[in-house]
Design a protein around this motif. Sequence first.
Motif, PDB file in Angstrom:
ATOM      1  N   ARG A 238       8.140  -1.545  54.619  1.00  0.00           N
ATOM      2  CA  ARG A 238       6.905  -2.069  54.034  1.00  0.00           C
ATOM      3  C   ARG A 238       5.711  -1.481  54.787  1.00  0.00           C
ATOM      4  NH1 ARG A 238       7.998  -8.469  52.583  1.00  0.00           N
ATOM      5  NH2 ARG A 238       9.947  -8.080  51.457  1.00  0.00           N
ATOM      6  N   ARG A 250       2.484   6.978  46.395  1.00  0.00           N
ATOM      7  CA  ARG A 250       3.307   6.375  45.324  1.00  0.00           C
ATOM      8  C   ARG A 250       4.119   7.448  44.605  1.00  0.00           C
ATOM      9  NH1 ARG A 250       2.988   1.199  44.754  1.00  0.00           N
ATOM     10  NH2 ARG A 250       1.118   0.127  45.497  1.00  0.00           N
ATOM     11  N   LEU A 254       8.239   7.791  44.231  1.00  0.00           N
ATOM     12  CA  LEU A 254       8.955   8.014  42.970  1.00  0.00           C
ATOM     13  C   LEU A 254       9.804   9.274  43.050  1.00  0.00           C
ATOM     14  CD1 LEU A 254       6.302   7.142  40.226  1.00  0.00           C
ATOM     15  CD2 LEU A 254       8.226   5.755  41.000  1.00  0.00           C
ATOM     16  N   TYR A 259      11.898   3.785  45.403  1.00  0.00           N
ATOM     17  CA  TYR A 259      11.192   2.593  44.889  1.00  0.00           C
ATOM     18  C   TYR A 259      11.949   1.298  45.165  1.00  0.00           C
ATOM     19  CZ  TYR A 259      13.907   5.067  41.396  1.00  0.00           C
ATOM     20  OH  TYR A 259      14.877   5.814  40.787  1.00  0.00           O
ATOM     21  N   PHE A 263       7.837   0.158  50.159  1.00  0.00           N
ATOM     22  CA  PHE A 263       6.852  -0.623  49.416  1.00  0.00           C
ATOM     23  C   PHE A 263       5.463  -0.465  50.021  1.00  0.00           C
ATOM     24  CE2 PHE A 263      10.987  -2.807  49.192  1.00  0.00           C
ATOM     25  CZ  PHE A 263      11.231  -2.641  47.832  1.00  0.00           C
ATOM     26  N   LEU A 264       4.529  -0.027  49.181  1.00  0.00           N
ATOM     27  CA  LEU A 264       3.124   0.008  49.598  1.00  0.00           C
ATOM     28  C   LEU A 264       2.532  -1.341  49.248  1.00  0.00           C
ATOM     29  CD1 LEU A 264       2.021   3.568  48.384  1.00  0.00           C
ATOM     30  CD2 LEU A 264       2.986   2.887  50.584  1.00  0.00           C
ATOM     31  N   MET A 265       2.288  -2.135  50.277  1.00  0.00           N
ATOM     32  CA  MET A 265       2.000  -3.555  50.093  1.00  0.00           C
ATOM     33  C   MET A 265       0.542  -3.852  49.799  1.00  0.00           C
ATOM     34  SD  MET A 265       4.996  -4.909  50.615  1.00  0.00           S
ATOM     35  CE  MET A 265       4.661  -6.634  50.906  1.00  0.00           C
ATOM     36  N   GLY A 266      -0.347  -2.882  50.041  1.00  0.00           N
ATOM     37  CA  GLY A 266      -1.775  -3.166  49.915  1.00  0.00           C
ATOM     38  C   GLY A 266      -2.304  -3.776  51.207  1.00  0.00           C
ATOM     39  N   GLU A 274       2.931 -10.694  58.407  1.00  0.00           N
ATOM     40  CA  GLU A 274       3.686  -9.599  57.780  1.00  0.00           C
ATOM     41  C   GLU A 274       4.450  -8.798  58.839  1.00  0.00           C
ATOM     42  OE1 GLU A 274       4.207  -9.348  54.685  1.00  0.00           O
ATOM     43  OE2 GLU A 274       2.736 -10.855  54.048  1.00  0.00           O
ATOM     44  N   LYS A 277       7.694 -10.273  59.915  1.00  0.00           N
ATOM     45  CA  LYS A 277       8.827 -10.198  58.981  1.00  0.00           C
ATOM     46  C   LYS A 277       9.701  -8.979  59.270  1.00  0.00           C
ATOM     47  CE  LYS A 277       6.376 -12.369  55.128  1.00  0.00           C
ATOM     48  NZ  LYS A 277       5.726 -12.092  53.827  1.00  0.00           N
TER      49      LYS A 277
ATOM     50  N   ARG B 136      12.760 -10.818  40.568  1.00  0.00           N
ATOM     51  CA  ARG B 136      13.019 -10.747  42.009  1.00  0.00           C
ATOM     52  C   ARG B 136      12.059 -11.689  42.724  1.00  0.00           C
ATOM     53  NH1 ARG B 136      14.486  -5.580  45.798  1.00  0.00           N
ATOM     54  NH2 ARG B 136      15.119  -6.893  47.525  1.00  0.00           N
ATOM     55  N   MET B 141       8.140 -11.266  48.795  1.00  0.00           N
ATOM     56  CA  MET B 141       7.166 -10.225  48.470  1.00  0.00           C
ATOM     57  C   MET B 141       6.597 -10.497  47.074  1.00  0.00           C
ATOM     58  SD  MET B 141       7.670  -6.128  48.995  1.00  0.00           S
ATOM     59  CE  MET B 141       8.562  -5.738  47.497  1.00  0.00           C
ATOM     60  N   LYS B 146       1.856  -5.086  41.611  1.00  0.00           N
ATOM     61  CA  LYS B 146       0.941  -4.133  42.250  1.00  0.00           C
ATOM     62  C   LYS B 146       1.632  -3.324  43.345  1.00  0.00           C
ATOM     63  CE  LYS B 146      -3.480  -6.269  41.388  1.00  0.00           C
ATOM     64  NZ  LYS B 146      -4.295  -7.399  41.785  1.00  0.00           N
ATOM     65  N   ILE B 147       2.799  -3.730  43.751  1.00  0.00           N
ATOM     66  CA  ILE B 147       3.440  -3.098  44.907  1.00  0.00           C
ATOM     67  C   ILE B 147       4.490  -2.064  44.476  1.00  0.00           C
ATOM     68  CG2 ILE B 147       4.912  -3.547  46.935  1.00  0.00           C
ATOM     69  CD1 ILE B 147       3.576  -6.344  47.072  1.00  0.00           C
ATOM     70  N   SER B 149       6.298   0.453  41.830  1.00  0.00           N
ATOM     71  CA  SER B 149       6.235   1.242  40.594  1.00  0.00           C
ATOM     72  C   SER B 149       7.550   1.971  40.426  1.00  0.00           C
ATOM     73  CB  SER B 149       5.125   2.284  40.635  1.00  0.00           C
ATOM     74  OG  SER B 149       4.038   1.854  41.370  1.00  0.00           O
ATOM     75  N   PHE B 150       8.055   1.948  39.208  1.00  0.00           N
ATOM     76  CA  PHE B 150       9.287   2.669  38.900  1.00  0.00           C
ATOM     77  C   PHE B 150       8.945   3.930  38.117  1.00  0.00           C
ATOM     78  CE2 PHE B 150      10.833  -1.812  39.108  1.00  0.00           C
ATOM     79  CZ  PHE B 150      11.677  -1.644  40.200  1.00  0.00           C
TER      80      PHE B 150
END
Lengths: 383, 181
Positions: A238, A250, A254, A259, A263-266, A274, A277, B136, B141, B146-147, B149-150
Amino acid sequence: MKLTYVLFNAFGIGGTVRTVINQANGMVARGHDVEIVSLMRYWEDTPFPLDERVRIIPMVDSSSGEHVDWDGFDGEEDTSWHASFPAGVSEKAEQRRRLNALIRYLPTIEDRIVVTTKPSIDLFVERYTDPSLIRIVQEHTNFDYHNAEWRKAYHGVLTQMDALVTLTESDRVAYSAEFPDLRVEQIPNALHALDVPRSDLSRTQVVSAGRLDGNKGFDMLIQAFAKVVETHPDWTLRIHGDGPEEARLRKLILAEHLYNHVFLMGATNSLDDELAKGSVFAMSSKSEGFGMVLLEAMNCGLPVVSFSCPVGPRELVNDGVDGFLVPERDVEALAEGIIRLIEDEGLRRDFSEAALKKAAEYGPDPIADSWEQLFESLGGGAE
Amino acid sequence: MAAETSEGPGSHAEIGQVWPRDGHIRILGTVVSGGAPDEAPVDEPWTLRLTSRERRKAPAPSVTERIVNRLKRSVTRTAERTPPRLYFPVAADGPHFEVVVPVRDLAVRDALPREHWDLHLVSARGGRRLALRVGRHHDDMPGKKKIVSFPEQTEAGVAVLPYYTDGDHLSVRCALRGSGE
């Protein structure tokens, strides 16, 4: 003591803001009078919790949707200063407006210690504050970071200041060599608290955080993690933060079919939660001023793996004791470091314990002591 | 038909991984109830049901349309409308499941400009129908829309993209692409 911190944007998310707000909170808690001058304001509250006794003075306040100067100024724009500063600072209209507001504000500061936190701001503080004030430069970037034009502009300015404070020892040495007549001290960033959530090291999660820009090297971390999941498909990564590289990262996720794993959590307002975790913290920066987030991860009890940037991480991480330092930009080595910690829970626990001890040295109290001692030695205690 | 139940709010089909690649969408997960794997037997094998939001809302065909369609069907099968619900077999091992949706099965002849399919695992237990939303929720999470993308896969001019909804459920969006795109 009366302190004024001059900050570019107290309402943004970043290492400098976080540490200055920590300092302001620490100093106000010790009974000092503290104000923060922020060139801009977009929101009501700062993203990092600020003690309500600290006054925020935005130069241009846009939180209502309208742009309002601190003094309500609505006259003709002053352009007389443009030629005597590096061209970049007067390029954009909104920037000029903020700096004009700052130019009007700085001379009004009386009987306070001024701490400036960004090279472009240092120049204005030097020019427009009363030279009899105690003026301190808090340097958040490495010495090597500044280009020739800035170094030239900077040179004359710094020698007029009372002290320059670096975050790292290697920067202290570099600045001392460049400015033999200037007092140069090293005071690292303080953690905002030692009482934070702790990782129990049980989750199959690697965590990282930082602005998604080229310098943080998250593309290399993602590539390293592609190697990690080959042997440890139950682990995930993360990355907390946002920034200009998000779309590109992103695409990389891909393209690498990560994917389910990366994870790009923002951006987050609860970074400690966070971080706690995760079971491993990874840092892939090409360079760091200090590596604050690395320290914050250690404060949550995380073992770390980091590129050994020119400065920063190599002073924070004790290789093989509380984390692994791996050669810069070596994706393979970064992956290997992460895998070693994944495969050895005992090692994770040992590193975690050592990391907590290390973090305690950077607690709010010892760092606030250092600042108070500096202010006092410059005559700041005499009132 | 017996009433459908979601078996209380704590039951759903928890996603482990989603693999949209090589012309398929492969979903692996676990049937959970009250936060734990649901080991209770079901009356019949789980089936994955895709429900179209748009086709459900589409008004019933007019009398004329029905006659025209019937005439068309008498000549060729191609005029057959895609039903609002599609079903795919699920391989289950205890509470764990795996299902593969071929992208070509969603690239339907009568594709709509934009269409959204919601995913449920369906079966029955003790004679009561079960429909568990696929999503999920146990990864700590929230806000995956927004987190995560497929990748999008395109087949016969239809771009097929699994995505997480605002509530962290899994849905599939199909979009008709003009030729040359």
